[in-house]
Design a protein around this motif. Sequence first.
Motif, PDB file in Angstrom:
ATOM      1  N   ILE A 196       0.826  -1.206   0.000  1.00  0.00           N
ATOM      2  CA  ILE A 196       0.000   0.000   0.000  1.00  0.00           C
ATOM      3  C   ILE A 196       0.866   1.265   0.000  1.00  0.00           C
ATOM      4  O   ILE A 196       0.937   1.986  -0.988  1.00  0.00           O
ATOM      5  CB  ILE A 196      -0.951   0.027   1.222  1.00  0.00           C
ATOM      6  N   ASP A 250      -3.080  -4.503  -3.132  1.00  0.00           N
ATOM      7  CA  ASP A 250      -4.313  -3.980  -2.554  1.00  0.00           C
ATOM      8  C   ASP A 250      -5.068  -3.190  -3.623  1.00  0.00           C
ATOM      9  O   ASP A 250      -4.564  -2.180  -4.121  1.00  0.00           O
ATOM     10  CB  ASP A 250      -3.974  -3.083  -1.367  1.00  0.00           C
ATOM     11  N   THR A 271      -5.428   0.101   6.193  1.00  0.00           N
ATOM     12  CA  THR A 271      -6.171  -1.153   6.383  1.00  0.00           C
ATOM     13  C   THR A 271      -6.768  -1.251   7.782  1.00  0.00           C
ATOM     14  O   THR A 271      -7.628  -2.096   8.030  1.00  0.00           O
ATOM     15  CB  THR A 271      -5.302  -2.396   6.111  1.00  0.00           C
ATOM     16  N   TYR A 292      -7.514   5.724   2.464  1.00  0.00           N
ATOM     17  CA  TYR A 292      -6.496   5.538   1.425  1.00  0.00           C
ATOM     18  C   TYR A 292      -6.159   6.871   0.755  1.00  0.00           C
ATOM     19  O   TYR A 292      -4.992   7.136   0.458  1.00  0.00           O
ATOM     20  CB  TYR A 292      -6.968   4.519   0.385  1.00  0.00           C
TER      21      TYR A 292
END
Length: 158
Positions: free
Chosen positions: A27, A57, A121, A134
């Motif tokens: 990520i 991801d 996450t 995100y």
Amino acid sequence: MAPGLEPRDDGASPPRSVLFMCGMNAIRSPMAEVLAKALLPPGTYIASAGVKTGERDPFVDVVLDELGLTAGRHEPHTLDQLEDDYFDMIVTLAPEAHHTALELTRSMAVDVEYWPTADPTATRGTRDQILAAYRDVRDHLETLIRHRLLGQSPRKMP
């Protein structure tokens, strides 16, 4: 002038090679790699790696696509899987990555910087709430790349 090519406020040049490291290269570090490739001058070597291997991801692709960027065929990998192992700067984005980088560079002349970056996450809730986490990581990384690697002061950031 193209984004990312403005002169640094401090007169210094951006590093010529940068490695972004996080826990699993799934990520934060691949997101930073893509952003840096879009912002830093052409010819800058940029890579990313994790302390251990994770899984790609899909939320990373979604938030990068919002900026017209893509991680392409990126698959998470570790330091041992890197083609090149010399960098002017290593940017760590997670505590375990920072400890690993410091251990690896103990006898090397390389700058290691720790940019604490949240793990999105850990966010629970609706898809929109998760995507917002995100986006926060993406925007945080873009701001740091512009400030720390390009030397742009906050007033120059869009």
